[in-house]
Write an enzyme that holds these catalytic residues in place. Structure first.
Site, PDB file in Angstrom:
ATOM      1  N   ARG A 162       1.402  14.715  13.476  1.00  0.00           N
ATOM      2  CA  ARG A 162       1.828  14.486  12.100  1.00  0.00           C
ATOM      3  C   ARG A 162       1.800  15.760  11.254  1.00  0.00           C
ATOM      4  NH1 ARG A 162      -0.544   8.779   9.977  1.00  0.00           N
ATOM      5  NH2 ARG A 162       1.369   8.633   8.804  1.00  0.00           N
ATOM      6  N   ARG A 192      -8.492  -0.397   5.212  1.00  0.00           N
ATOM      7  CA  ARG A 192      -7.592   0.608   4.620  1.00  0.00           C
ATOM      8  C   ARG A 192      -6.229  -0.002   4.309  1.00  0.00           C
ATOM      9  NH1 ARG A 192      -6.502   5.673   7.945  1.00  0.00           N
ATOM     10  NH2 ARG A 192      -5.268   6.023   6.083  1.00  0.00           N
ATOM     11  N   CYS A 240      -4.001  13.212  13.412  1.00  0.00           N
ATOM     12  CA  CYS A 240      -4.693  11.931  13.287  1.00  0.00           C
ATOM     13  C   CYS A 240      -4.493  11.181  14.590  1.00  0.00           C
ATOM     14  CB  CYS A 240      -4.195  11.149  12.096  1.00  0.00           C
ATOM     15  SG  CYS A 240      -2.561  10.504  12.319  1.00  0.00           S
ATOM     16  N   LYS A 284       0.842  -1.201   0.000  1.00  0.00           N
ATOM     17  CA  LYS A 284       0.000   0.000   0.000  1.00  0.00           C
ATOM     18  C   LYS A 284       0.877   1.251   0.000  1.00  0.00           C
ATOM     19  CE  LYS A 284      -1.674   1.714   3.979  1.00  0.00           C
ATOM     20  NZ  LYS A 284      -1.384   3.151   4.154  1.00  0.00           N
ATOM     21  N   ASN A 285       1.880   1.255   0.896  1.00  0.00           N
ATOM     22  CA  ASN A 285       2.683   2.478   1.054  1.00  0.00           C
ATOM     23  C   ASN A 285       3.609   2.745  -0.129  1.00  0.00           C
ATOM     24  OD1 ASN A 285       1.411   2.898   3.443  1.00  0.00           O
ATOM     25  ND2 ASN A 285       3.177   2.465   4.763  1.00  0.00           N
ATOM     26  N   ASP A 295       5.193   0.502  12.078  1.00  0.00           N
ATOM     27  CA  ASP A 295       3.976  -0.134  11.565  1.00  0.00           C
ATOM     28  C   ASP A 295       3.829  -1.588  12.022  1.00  0.00           C
ATOM     29  OD1 ASP A 295       3.214   2.183  10.361  1.00  0.00           O
ATOM     30  OD2 ASP A 295       3.646   1.568   8.313  1.00  0.00           O
TER      31      ASP A 295
HETATM   32  C1  UD1 Z   1       4.631   6.820   6.387  1.00  0.00           C
HETATM   33  C2  UD1 Z   1       3.763   5.587   6.237  1.00  0.00           C
HETATM   34  C3  UD1 Z   1       3.299   5.089   7.601  1.00  0.00           C
HETATM   35  C4  UD1 Z   1       4.492   4.871   8.528  1.00  0.00           C
HETATM   36  C5  UD1 Z   1       5.369   6.116   8.573  1.00  0.00           C
HETATM   37  C6  UD1 Z   1       6.649   5.908   9.361  1.00  0.00           C
HETATM   38  C7  UD1 Z   1       2.680   5.914   4.095  1.00  0.00           C
HETATM   39  C8  UD1 Z   1       1.424   6.191   3.347  1.00  0.00           C
HETATM   40  N1  UD1 Z   1       2.600   5.954   5.427  1.00  0.00           N
HETATM   41  O1  UD1 Z   1       3.835   7.867   6.948  1.00  0.00           O
HETATM   42  O2  UD1 Z   1       2.606   3.853   7.414  1.00  0.00           O
HETATM   43  O3  UD1 Z   1       4.026   4.606   9.838  1.00  0.00           O
HETATM   44  O4  UD1 Z   1       5.741   6.512   7.240  1.00  0.00           O
HETATM   45  O5  UD1 Z   1       7.352   4.827   8.865  1.00  0.00           O
HETATM   46  O6  UD1 Z   1       3.704   5.615   3.511  1.00  0.00           O
HETATM   47  N2  UD1 Z   1       6.778  14.633  10.663  1.00  0.00           N
HETATM   48  C9  UD1 Z   1       6.893  15.964  10.994  1.00  0.00           C
HETATM   49  N3  UD1 Z   1       6.751  16.883   9.992  1.00  0.00           N
HETATM   50  C10 UD1 Z   1       6.526  16.527   8.697  1.00  0.00           C
HETATM   51  C11 UD1 Z   1       6.426  15.166   8.366  1.00  0.00           C
HETATM   52  C12 UD1 Z   1       6.560  14.229   9.381  1.00  0.00           C
HETATM   53  O7  UD1 Z   1       7.090  16.326  12.145  1.00  0.00           O
HETATM   54  O8  UD1 Z   1       6.414  17.429   7.833  1.00  0.00           O
HETATM   55  C13 UD1 Z   1       6.933  13.623  11.740  1.00  0.00           C
HETATM   56  C14 UD1 Z   1       5.671  12.780  11.957  1.00  0.00           C
HETATM   57  O9  UD1 Z   1       4.750  13.419  12.802  1.00  0.00           O
HETATM   58  C15 UD1 Z   1       6.266  11.516  12.567  1.00  0.00           C
HETATM   59  C16 UD1 Z   1       7.621  11.388  11.861  1.00  0.00           C
HETATM   60  O10 UD1 Z   1       7.908  12.674  11.320  1.00  0.00           O
HETATM   61  O11 UD1 Z   1       6.473  11.712  13.943  1.00  0.00           O
HETATM   62  C17 UD1 Z   1       7.658  10.366  10.747  1.00  0.00           C
HETATM   63  O12 UD1 Z   1       6.563  10.581   9.874  1.00  0.00           O
HETATM   64  P1  UD1 Z   1       6.632  10.246   8.330  1.00  0.00           P
HETATM   65  O13 UD1 Z   1       7.808   9.395   8.054  1.00  0.00           O
HETATM   66  O14 UD1 Z   1       6.488  11.503   7.562  1.00  0.00           O
HETATM   67  O15 UD1 Z   1       5.320   9.369   8.141  1.00  0.00           O
HETATM   68  P2  UD1 Z   1       4.342   9.367   6.914  1.00  0.00           P
HETATM   69  O16 UD1 Z   1       5.089   9.606   5.652  1.00  0.00           O
HETATM   70  O17 UD1 Z   1       3.171  10.222   7.218  1.00  0.00           O
END
Ligand code: UD1
Length: 418
Positions: A121, A398, A116, A22-23, A306
């Site tokens: 996030r 999902r 969320c 999915k990711n 995850d």
């Molecule tokens: C993706 C995955 C999710 C997985 C996560 C971490 C998808 C669709 N989802 O989510 O399943 O759990 O990676 O492996 O691929 N953060 C900030 N600012 C930002 C962006 C992120 O502070 O602009 C923080 C987030 O709150 C979190 C951390 O960085 O604490 C990691 O998040 P991130 O790697 O961005 O996760 P996603 O890409 O949302």
């Protein structure tokens, strides 16, 4: 709302076909917005999130469709320059649209995804890098309004202050059409990021990766190509933990163990046995589940956040003061009160859960809270004596393709109820 009812205890035995990731699918589907042309993306799981992304892209005017695990792009021109709140609030990953779309079109508006259940996030890492690339960003009425100042995005030399999967994908996609050489440091290097890079390179992008540094030589155009998405390592890991928790034996088909190297080493130290049956088919079994002292979630190649909820569930009858620490998301423990309903002995302090084994777990009425946490409830239900009802299973839909059918095929007494 749909529920599932599971009768426990059960030993998982049979075969599971692992779906496409999915990711990896979501950003690859999004990246087709970088280019006109057509292509077929295969091995895309038929999930609520992938179907939803198809509706978002169609709403934006892209000619795409999705049937039998194939996402077909006939023409990805974006006509509408706004991704609406109604869509974005349901799927955070849609923020990754911003980079590729603003690389191709001068203006785009996208609703703020908001928080969320697993944490705040933010999207600051995405927006800060886009600003450096010459995008004027303003936030108005709950929307991010992005305007490109120059004909092309500027190439940048940038170190992400924090590792983020989504920000890495967003900015590397934007940089494929930027003016010159972009160097991104402190990048996420999850297999899903690599699959996106492989797809983009096959379309003519010039992206290379060394350790956590991604270098992108901007090109003026891409030409879409067909691509097969990698298998879902989180789905595979979830079924493996279910095998361990229930002391079962399952053949996983279409499984790629190299994407799960670190967790598999841990699971083997806990008693998991892995035998290669044929190409991409592995027999997983576990007769004696042993405890483990400590698990820390980390960015890839570390232990995936995850698979955090699922390992906690697996340890409920085995853990001896086992400590699982969550280092990626600040609030990814909403499954703890739900797992306690089965009779689990769990202590939560700051970002660490301590698991002390109980001799028996009992079926309970519980609620799914996020995608991965929901699978931990399935694992607990399979270990517990009696009937478990899991409400709000749209979270499972999902992330886990046909999870009820796959479990049924492995001997689980599971029923879906409206
Ligand atoms: C993706 C995955 C999710 C997985 C996560 C971490 C998808 C669709 N989802 O989510 O399943 O759990 O990676 O492996 O691929 N953060 C900030 N600012 C930002 C962006 C992120 O502070 O602009 C923080 C987030 O709150 C979190 C951390 O960085 O604490 C990691 O998040 P991130 O790697 O961005 O996760 P996603 O890409 O949302």
């Amino acid at each position: 709302m749909q529920k599932v009812i599971i009768e426990g205890p059960v030993t998982l035995k049979g075969e599971v076909n692992i779906s496409g990731s999915k990711n990896a699918s979501l950003p690859i589907m999004i990246s087709t917005a970088l280019s006109k042309g057509s292509c077929l993306i295969s091995n895309v799981p038929n999930l609520r999130d992938t179907r939803f992304l198809v509706s978002i892209l169609q709403d934006l005017g892209c000619k795409v469709d999705f049937q039998k695990n194939i996402f077909a792009v006939h023409n990805s021109s974006i006509k509408k320059k706004s991704a609406d709140y109604e869509y974005v609030r349901q799927m955070r990953a849609s923020i990754v649209l911003l980079g590729p779309v603003i690389a191709r079109y001068p203006k785009f508006k996208i609703a703020l995804p908001g928080g969320c259940s697993i944490g705040t996030r933010g999207i600051d890492l995405h927006l800060e890098a886009l600003k450096l690339m010459g995008v004027k960003i303003s936030i108005r009425g709950g929307y991010v309004i992005a305007e490109r100042k120059n004909k092309q995005l500027n190439a940048i030399n940038h170190k992400f202050p924090k590792i983020s999967v989504g920000a890495t994908q967003n900015i590397l996609m934007a940089a494929t059409l930027a003016n010159g050489k972009t160097v991104l440091k402190n990048c996420a290097i999850e297999p899903e990021v690599i699959d996106l890079i492989n797809f983009l390179n096959s379309c003519g992008a010039k992206i290379s990766i060394k350790n956590r540094i991604i270098t992108i030589l901007g090109v003026t155009e891409l030409e879409l190509q067909n691509h097969e998405v990698i298998p879902d390592r989180v789905e595979a890991g979830s079924y493996i933990l279910a095998v361990m928790a229930t002391k079962g034996k399952v053949i996983l088909k279409d499984f790629e163990p190299t994407h799960l190297e670190f967790p598999l080493n841990i699971y083997q130290s806990m008693g998991l046995k892995i035998k290669k049956v044929s190409n991409r088919s592995y027999e997983l079994s576990c007769r004696n589940l042993k405890t483990i002292k400590k698990i820390n979630t980390r960015e890839y190649p570390g232990y995936p956040t995850d698979l955090q909820a699922q390992i906690i569930a697996t340890l409920l009858k085995t853990g001896i003061k086992s400590r699982v620490t969550e280092n990626i998301f600040e609030n990814r423990f909403i499954h703890i009160p739900e797992l306690r309903r089965f009779g689990a002995d769990l202590k939560l302090k700051d970002k660490t859960v301590e698991i002390q084994k109980v001799s028996e777990l009992y079926g309970a009425e519980v609620m799914a809270t996020d995608i991965r946490a929901s699978f931990s409830l399935i694992i607990a239900a399979m270990m517990a004596k009696g009937t478990t009802t899991i409400d709000r299973i749209y979270h499972l839909d999902r992330g886990y393709e046909d999870f009820d059918l796959k479990l049924k095929k492995c001997g689980v007494n599971i029923k879906r109820k409206k």
